[in-house]
Write an enzyme that holds these catalytic residues in place. Structure first.
Site, mmCIF file in Angstrom:
data_model
loop_
_atom_site.group_PDB
_atom_site.id
_atom_site.type_symbol
_atom_site.label_atom_id
_atom_site.label_comp_id
_atom_site.label_asym_id
_atom_site.label_seq_id
_atom_site.Cartn_x
_atom_site.Cartn_y
_atom_site.Cartn_z
ATOM 1 N N THR A 31 35.325 28.306 37.195
ATOM 2 C CA THR A 31 35.604 28.601 35.837
ATOM 3 C C THR A 31 35.324 27.685 34.612
ATOM 4 O O THR A 31 35.566 25.895 34.757
ATOM 5 C CB THR A 31 37.164 29.088 36.064
ATOM 6 O OG1 THR A 31 37.135 29.620 34.691
ATOM 7 C CG2 THR A 31 38.119 27.824 35.587
ATOM 8 N N GLU A 34 37.145 27.899 32.439
ATOM 9 C CA GLU A 34 38.935 27.680 31.244
ATOM 10 C C GLU A 34 39.016 26.288 31.724
ATOM 11 O O GLU A 34 40.014 25.810 30.654
ATOM 12 C CB GLU A 34 39.667 28.813 32.056
ATOM 13 C CG GLU A 34 39.499 29.935 31.948
ATOM 14 C CD GLU A 34 40.634 30.622 32.122
ATOM 15 O OE1 GLU A 34 41.757 30.167 32.173
ATOM 16 O OE2 GLU A 34 40.552 32.522 31.726
HETATM 17 P P1 NAD Z 1 40.654 37.624 42.701
HETATM 18 O O1 NAD Z 1 41.562 37.074 42.073
HETATM 19 O O2 NAD Z 1 39.732 38.504 42.561
HETATM 20 O O3 NAD Z 1 39.989 36.974 44.413
HETATM 21 C C1 NAD Z 1 40.861 35.657 44.826
HETATM 22 C C2 NAD Z 1 40.763 36.327 46.162
HETATM 23 O O4 NAD Z 1 41.436 34.949 47.138
HETATM 24 C C3 NAD Z 1 42.015 37.641 46.898
HETATM 25 O O5 NAD Z 1 40.710 38.026 48.285
HETATM 26 C C4 NAD Z 1 43.086 36.628 47.238
HETATM 27 O O6 NAD Z 1 43.395 37.589 48.833
HETATM 28 C C5 NAD Z 1 42.520 35.183 48.044
HETATM 29 N N1 NAD Z 1 43.176 34.246 48.198
HETATM 30 C C6 NAD Z 1 44.341 33.896 47.280
HETATM 31 N N2 NAD Z 1 44.803 33.191 47.765
HETATM 32 C C7 NAD Z 1 44.573 32.393 48.812
HETATM 33 C C8 NAD Z 1 44.458 31.737 50.390
HETATM 34 N N3 NAD Z 1 45.896 30.622 49.600
HETATM 35 N N4 NAD Z 1 43.680 31.667 51.361
HETATM 36 C C9 NAD Z 1 43.035 32.788 51.237
HETATM 37 N N5 NAD Z 1 42.669 33.101 50.099
HETATM 38 C C10 NAD Z 1 43.194 33.729 49.380
HETATM 39 O O7 NAD Z 1 39.884 36.097 42.265
HETATM 40 P P2 NAD Z 1 37.801 36.155 41.744
HETATM 41 O O8 NAD Z 1 38.720 36.549 39.999
HETATM 42 O O9 NAD Z 1 37.484 37.764 42.930
HETATM 43 O O10 NAD Z 1 37.522 35.008 41.078
HETATM 44 C C11 NAD Z 1 37.201 34.292 42.383
HETATM 45 C C12 NAD Z 1 36.809 32.713 41.914
HETATM 46 O O11 NAD Z 1 35.914 32.951 40.740
HETATM 47 C C13 NAD Z 1 37.573 31.669 41.374
HETATM 48 O O12 NAD Z 1 38.127 31.062 42.248
HETATM 49 C C14 NAD Z 1 37.973 32.321 40.511
HETATM 50 O O13 NAD Z 1 38.753 30.732 39.786
HETATM 51 C C15 NAD Z 1 36.785 32.172 40.134
HETATM 52 N N6 NAD Z 1 36.036 32.505 38.501
HETATM 53 C C16 NAD Z 1 36.688 34.085 38.072
HETATM 54 C C17 NAD Z 1 36.528 34.194 36.948
HETATM 55 C C18 NAD Z 1 36.507 36.139 36.755
HETATM 56 O O14 NAD Z 1 36.657 36.358 35.423
HETATM 57 N N7 NAD Z 1 37.175 36.556 37.071
HETATM 58 C C19 NAD Z 1 35.375 33.642 36.374
HETATM 59 C C20 NAD Z 1 34.742 32.785 36.665
HETATM 60 C C21 NAD Z 1 35.796 31.578 37.641
HETATM 61 O O1 DAU Z 2 36.754 32.535 31.433
HETATM 62 C C1 DAU Z 2 36.819 32.217 33.193
HETATM 63 C C2 DAU Z 2 38.102 33.460 33.493
HETATM 64 O O2 DAU Z 2 38.214 34.877 33.453
HETATM 65 C C3 DAU Z 2 38.527 33.723 35.060
HETATM 66 O O3 DAU Z 2 38.924 31.974 35.358
HETATM 67 C C4 DAU Z 2 39.664 33.808 35.553
HETATM 68 O O4 DAU Z 2 40.157 33.584 36.619
HETATM 69 C C5 DAU Z 2 40.118 35.286 35.017
HETATM 70 O O5 DAU Z 2 40.965 36.387 34.891
HETATM 71 C C6 DAU Z 2 39.814 35.200 33.357
HETATM 72 O O6 DAU Z 2 40.460 34.772 32.501
HETATM 73 P P1 DAU Z 2 41.411 35.670 31.151
HETATM 74 O O7 DAU Z 2 42.593 35.255 30.846
HETATM 75 O O8 DAU Z 2 39.828 35.612 29.854
HETATM 76 O O9 DAU Z 2 41.147 37.607 31.785
HETATM 77 P P2 DAU Z 2 42.099 38.700 31.237
HETATM 78 O O10 DAU Z 2 41.604 39.214 31.520
HETATM 79 O O11 DAU Z 2 43.782 38.239 31.890
HETATM 80 O O12 DAU Z 2 41.977 39.042 30.147
HETATM 81 C C7 DAU Z 2 40.618 38.547 28.336
HETATM 82 C C8 DAU Z 2 41.621 38.585 27.241
HETATM 83 O O13 DAU Z 2 42.206 40.147 27.453
HETATM 84 C C9 DAU Z 2 42.265 37.811 26.711
HETATM 85 O O14 DAU Z 2 42.462 37.360 25.534
HETATM 86 C C10 DAU Z 2 43.380 38.220 27.468
HETATM 87 C C11 DAU Z 2 43.276 39.384 26.445
HETATM 88 N N1 DAU Z 2 44.263 40.189 27.506
HETATM 89 C C12 DAU Z 2 44.528 40.271 28.636
HETATM 90 C C13 DAU Z 2 45.397 41.485 29.509
HETATM 91 C C14 DAU Z 2 45.369 41.242 30.555
HETATM 92 C C15 DAU Z 2 44.814 41.034 26.401
HETATM 93 O O15 DAU Z 2 44.697 41.284 24.900
HETATM 94 N N2 DAU Z 2 45.473 42.372 26.588
HETATM 95 C C16 DAU Z 2 45.934 42.301 28.429
HETATM 96 O O16 DAU Z 2 46.731 43.219 29.022
#
Ligand code: NAD
Ligand code: DAU
Length: 355
Positions: A133, A135
């Site tokens: 990520t 982050e």
């Molecule tokens: P998500 O939370 O939607 O899904 C995570 C998945 O991992 C789930 O299916 C869960 O069951 C599985 N999991 C969790 N713990 C596990 C374990 N111990 N063993 C096996 N499976 C397990 O996550 P996502 O949003 O799809 O993110 C996927 C990857 O991408 C993560 O590594 C996250 O850090 C990275 N990422 C996410 C975002 C985003 O915006 N969502 C952005 C940048 C990077």
């Molecule tokens: O930047 C990549 C990351 O983006 C990933 O690594 C994380 O797994 C993914 O969850 C996401 O993190 P954020 O914390 O940015 O996502 P989230 O949707 O939780 O929040 C987005 C922004 O909105 C953040 O500034 C917090 C704010 N927020 C979030 C929620 C859930 C609100 O204002 N209200 C809310 O209820």
């Protein structure tokens, strides 16, 4: 190729599997623990395909994962399994340390032992692709600069610190043991099948139900949004054409303040779902400012020029088209939403927003 994908039942993992099964001839094994965030319904379009397989396994289970490597004989590992919700990491960091750090360590060790025993021709083709990520870089305060691949790591939350730790482990396994790794660091994803504890799906679902739309603090924090299918395409490109040992930042130059994202969703809903729950005249009237996230990162912004220049990747979706598609998807798929709004989801919402 045989591609082992961890976390394939999650938001991004399921998009990646749908992409690979539908656009390539590779075989995929989805290794997933099915935590609250994992949902096999997101894979219903590929479940009948003979090139798709699933194993209900925890990445920290050394024996089980070793057995899977021996049986499936992967040519590549794409590692997405993680605990991913920043707010949950603040109230309960232990599972983040366990899955994101210990789990990645176990997977690296198993991959290394497996890779060392491969015949030379297969060894040189093997890849361990770690999905991380933006982050890990911390946040950009009082600056108009962007995260590049060489921005120093400065994570803020237990979640981002655990991902940063996993990135360091991955690089150490290359430097020390020669394991052929590649890393990607991506910005905020959005799109269909997104678990509704994150900002965009939470806002859409609450609005449709006539519930408050919680905005943390002043709502002026900035996130850089990427449509999940553009991310899936980028991940496959990096796996197949990226250089060993390199990391690639992935983002679409869609910087938005949180409050603007919530306002845009309200405007789209006015067009697509004009009949509102009783007593609601405008969706935007549901916007409610709530207490801020501790340590809240102010701004993320990705410089994606490396992946563009070296691999020719560019996003297809702009924010307005992607957000409209996303809102439409949630309107058209109420069963998917209903099926995940079970006990665990409700517990989180009640505990987090009503305390
Ligand atoms: P998500 O939370 O939607 O899904 C995570 C998945 O991992 C789930 O299916 C869960 O069951 C599985 N999991 C969790 N713990 C596990 C374990 N111990 N063993 C096996 N499976 C397990 O996550 P996502 O949003 O799809 O993110 C996927 C990857 O991408 C993560 O590594 C996250 O850090 C990275 N990422 C996410 C975002 C985003 O915006 N969502 C952005 C940048 C990077
Ligand atoms: O930047 C990549 C990351 O983006 C990933 O690594 C994380 O797994 C993914 O969850 C996401 O993190 P954020 O914390 O940015 O996502 P989230 O949707 O939780 O929040 C987005 C922004 O909105 C953040 O500034 C917090 C704010 N927020 C979030 C929620 C859930 C609100 O204002 N209200 C809310 O209820």
């Amino acid at each position: 190729m045989n591609i082992l994908i961890t976390g394939g039942a999650g938001f991004i993992g399921s998009a990646l599997i749908r992409f690979i099964v539908q656009h390539t001839n590779h075989r995929v094994l989805n290794l997933d623990k099915l935590t609250y965030a994992g949902n096999l319904e997101s894979l219903s379009s590929v479940v009948a395909n003979p090139r798709y397989h699933f194993s209900h396994t925890d990445i920290t289970d050394y024996q089980a994962v070793t057995q899977i490597f021996n049986d499936f004989q992967p040519d590549a590992v794409m590692h997405l399994a993680a605990e991913t919700h920043v707010d949950r990491s603040i109230t309960g960091a232990a599972q983040f340390i366990q899955t994101n750090i210990v789990g990645t360590f176990q997977l690296l060790e198993i991959s290394r032992l497996y890779w060392e025993n491969l015949e030379k021709s297969k060894q040189s083709l093997f890849r361990f692709h770690h999905i991380s990520t933006d982050e890990v870089f911390g946040d950009l305060v009082n600056t108009d600069s962007y995260f590049t691949e060489s921005t120093p790591y400065a994570p803020s939350s237990p979640y981002s610190a655990s991902k940063a730790a996993s990135d360091h482990l991955v690089r150490a396994w290359l430097r020390t043991y020669g394991l052929p790794v590649i890393l990607t660091n991506c910005s905020n994803n959005y799109g269909p099948y997104h678990f509704p504890e994150k900002l965009i799906p939470l806002t859409i679902i609450n609005a449709l139900a006539g519930k408050p739309l919680p905005v943390y603090g002043n709502g002026e924090q900035i996130r850089d949004w990427l449509y999940v299918e553009d991310h899936a395409r980028a991940l496959y490109l990096v796996l197949t054409q990226g250089k060993i040992g390199e990391s690639y930042n992935i983002g679409a130059h869609n910087e938005q303040r949180n409050i603007d994202v919530v306002q845009k969703i309200c405007s789209i809903l006015e067009q697509l779902a004009p009949v509102k729950p009783q007593g609601i005249s405008h969706y935007k009237n549901l916007i409610t400012y709530v207490k801020d996230r501790p340590g809240h990162d102010v701004r993320y912004a990705i410089d994606a020029s490396k992946i563009k220049m070296e691999l020719g990747w560019t996003p297809k979706e702009n924010f307005d088209s992607g957000l409209t598609k996303t809102v439409s998807w949630y309107i058209e798929n109420p069963e998917w939403v209903e099926n995940i709004q079970s006990g665990e989801y409700l517990n989180w919402i009640n505990k987090h927003y009503n305390s």
